[in-house]
Write a protein that holds these residues in place. Structure first.
Motif, PDB file in Angstrom:
ATOM      1  N   THR A 247       0.824  -1.211   0.000  1.00 44.37           N
ATOM      2  CA  THR A 247       0.000   0.000   0.000  1.00 44.37           C
ATOM      3  C   THR A 247       0.857   1.260   0.000  1.00 44.37           C
ATOM      4  O   THR A 247       2.081   1.210   0.170  1.00 44.37           O
TER       5      THR A 247
ATOM      6  N   ALA B 255       0.883   3.396   2.321  1.00 46.75           N
ATOM      7  CA  ALA B 255       1.461   3.517   3.665  1.00 46.75           C
ATOM      8  C   ALA B 255       2.736   2.688   3.772  1.00 46.75           C
ATOM      9  O   ALA B 255       3.719   3.107   4.389  1.00 46.75           O
TER      10      ALA B 255
ATOM     11  N   ARG C 260       0.473  10.942   6.970  1.00 43.16           N
ATOM     12  CA  ARG C 260      -0.883  10.881   7.517  1.00 43.16           C
ATOM     13  C   ARG C 260      -1.116  12.046   8.471  1.00 43.16           C
ATOM     14  O   ARG C 260      -0.180  12.621   9.025  1.00 43.16           O
TER      15      ARG C 260
ATOM     16  N   ARG D  19      -2.246  11.932  11.431  1.00 42.90           N
ATOM     17  CA  ARG D  19      -1.753  11.609  12.767  1.00 42.90           C
ATOM     18  C   ARG D  19      -0.250  11.892  12.912  1.00 42.90           C
ATOM     19  O   ARG D  19       0.238  12.105  14.018  1.00 42.90           O
ATOM     20  N   ASP D  20       0.481  11.880  11.778  1.00 41.98           N
ATOM     21  CA  ASP D  20       1.916  12.147  11.833  1.00 41.98           C
ATOM     22  C   ASP D  20       2.218  13.618  12.091  1.00 41.98           C
ATOM     23  O   ASP D  20       3.300  13.944  12.582  1.00 41.98           O
TER      24      ASP D  20
ATOM     25  N   ARG E  41     -10.067  12.705   9.587  1.00 45.16           N
ATOM     26  CA  ARG E  41      -9.707  11.457  10.263  1.00 45.16           C
ATOM     27  C   ARG E  41      -8.196  11.410  10.497  1.00 45.16           C
ATOM     28  O   ARG E  41      -7.422  11.912   9.684  1.00 45.16           O
ATOM     29  N   PRO E  42      -7.751  10.763  11.573  1.00 50.37           N
ATOM     30  CA  PRO E  42      -6.310  10.694  11.834  1.00 50.37           C
ATOM     31  C   PRO E  42      -5.548   9.888  10.788  1.00 50.37           C
ATOM     32  O   PRO E  42      -4.362  10.139  10.558  1.00 50.37           O
ATOM     33  N   ASP E  43      -6.225   8.924  10.130  1.00 45.18           N
ATOM     34  CA  ASP E  43      -5.530   8.111   9.128  1.00 45.18           C
ATOM     35  C   ASP E  43      -5.635   8.686   7.720  1.00 45.18           C
ATOM     36  O   ASP E  43      -5.136   8.097   6.762  1.00 45.18           O
ATOM     37  N   ALA E  44      -6.260   9.845   7.572  1.00 40.52           N
ATOM     38  CA  ALA E  44      -6.347  10.483   6.263  1.00 40.52           C
ATOM     39  C   ALA E  44      -4.973  11.031   5.873  1.00 40.52           C
ATOM     40  O   ALA E  44      -4.137  11.343   6.722  1.00 40.52           O
TER      41      ALA E  44
ATOM     42  N   ASP F  28     -11.863  10.743  15.360  1.00 45.68           N
ATOM     43  CA  ASP F  28     -11.919   9.349  14.915  1.00 45.68           C
ATOM     44  C   ASP F  28     -13.343   8.994  14.530  1.00 45.68           C
ATOM     45  O   ASP F  28     -14.269   9.165  15.330  1.00 45.68           O
TER      46      ASP F  28
END
Length: 326
Positions: free
Chosen positions: A183, A185, A202, A204-205, A279-282, A303
């Motif tokens: 992926t 990621a 991301r 979240r980073d 979203r944090p994973d966006a 979230d």
């Protein structure tokens, strides 16, 4: 020959070279057979690395193929065939697969490397244009390149052959990558720096976490709300409801709209309800696009799996720009 004539001739040559190499790629695609699929199977079955080798221009292509394999999740290394004869054969061991490139299949510097694979039973994949060459007859798996003339016009400069070999390496790497479900990621894990790493970062980073979140409640007086906005330095404050979820935000625009008697209000009366969140994973690039589209400078991070919608962090547009997301 005048300059305009020379430019015309140069363009004709360039277009012919590209057309010749494109024809080589088309012939390569048509000619792929069980040799290619057997090579993929052998690499997948290996417990070690893919060792890629070649001499001269084939060596340059081999280095690139090894780098592409490694960056897409297939452990790989380049071994120079001349250096292999002076100790670097120790870098090749059982469990590895060796991929050797040689248009002629008769490159003398490859002899010791090929012999090493035969001695220790290491799978050898040969890539060449001559099926009866030494490399191809010694290889466990042979991938035959179309025997097309080089694009140089004099038949000696590696052009069409190296283009085909490079494309073949890309095909091997991408087939392996897709087969394992690699992926974006995963790709970023091997590319943490530079523009690629930034583009794949991301939210979240980059976001500011819970300890830096500017939050007040619906009943917080605006005098305290103003202090929260000023203290955090984001130019915005989140407003939480009784369940801790993000009920709204107070921005500079909200302050201006309620300037008359502002300090007589509470945060819930001034806020903009149901604000845009991320979203944090966006991807951070997605967050930046939202901020640019709506002409805002911050997004609260929530979230989706949290029914209450409690905020986890906040992302400022400057965080994205500092990270090189653009």
């Amino acid at each position: 020959m005048t300059d305009p004539e020379q430019r015309t001739k140069d363009l004709e040559i360039a277009r012919q070279v590209i057309a010749d190499e494109a024809a080589g790629l088309a012939a390569l695609a048509r000619g792929l057979d069980d040799g290619f699929t057997s090579a993929i199977s052998a690499i997948r079955a290996a417990t070690g690395r893919v060792i890629v080798s070649g001499m001269g221009k084939s060596g340059h292509i081999a280095r690139k193929i090894a780098a592409t394999l490694a960056s897409t999740g297939t452990p790989a290394s380049f071994v120079h065939p001349a250096e292999a004869s002076h100790g670097d054969l120790g870098m090749i061991s059982r469990g590895d697969v060796v991929l050797v490139l040689s248009n002629s299949g008769e490159t003398p510097e490859l002899a010791d490397l090929v012999a090493h694979t035969r001695r220790f039973g290491i799978p050898l994949i040969g890539v060449a244009a001559r099926p009866q060459s030494t490399l191809m007859t010694q290889a466990d798996i042979a991938i035959v390149l179309p025997a097309l003339p080089e694009a140089c016009g004099i038949g000696v400069v590696p052009t069409t052959s190296t283009t085909m070999t490079l494309a073949l390496g890309d095909a091997i790497a991408i087939a392996l990558m897709r087969g394992r479900g690699f992926t974006a990621a995963d790709f970023r894990a091997f590319h943490p720096g530079g523009k690629l790493g930034a583009r794949l970062a991301r939210v979240r980073d980059l976001m500011h976490g819970a300890t830096e979140l500017p939050l007040v409640t619906l009943d917080t007086p605006m005098s305290e709300t103003l202090l929260a906005i000023t203290g955090a330095g984001f130019g915005v404050v989140g407003v939480t409801g009784a369940d801790g979820g993000l009920a709204g935000i107070v921005t500079d625009g909200d302050l201006r709209r309620h300037m008359s008697g502002l300090l007589d209000h509470r945060a819930g009366e001034v806020m903009t309800p149901a604000p845009r969140t991320i979203r944090p994973d966006a991807l951070a690039a997605e967050a930046l696009a939202q901020m640019n589209e709506r002409k805002i400078t911050c997004l609260f991070v929530v979230d989706d799996e949290d029914a209450a919608g409690r905020p986890l962090g906040i992302l400022h547009i400057h965080d994205c720009l500092r990270a090189g997301v653009a």
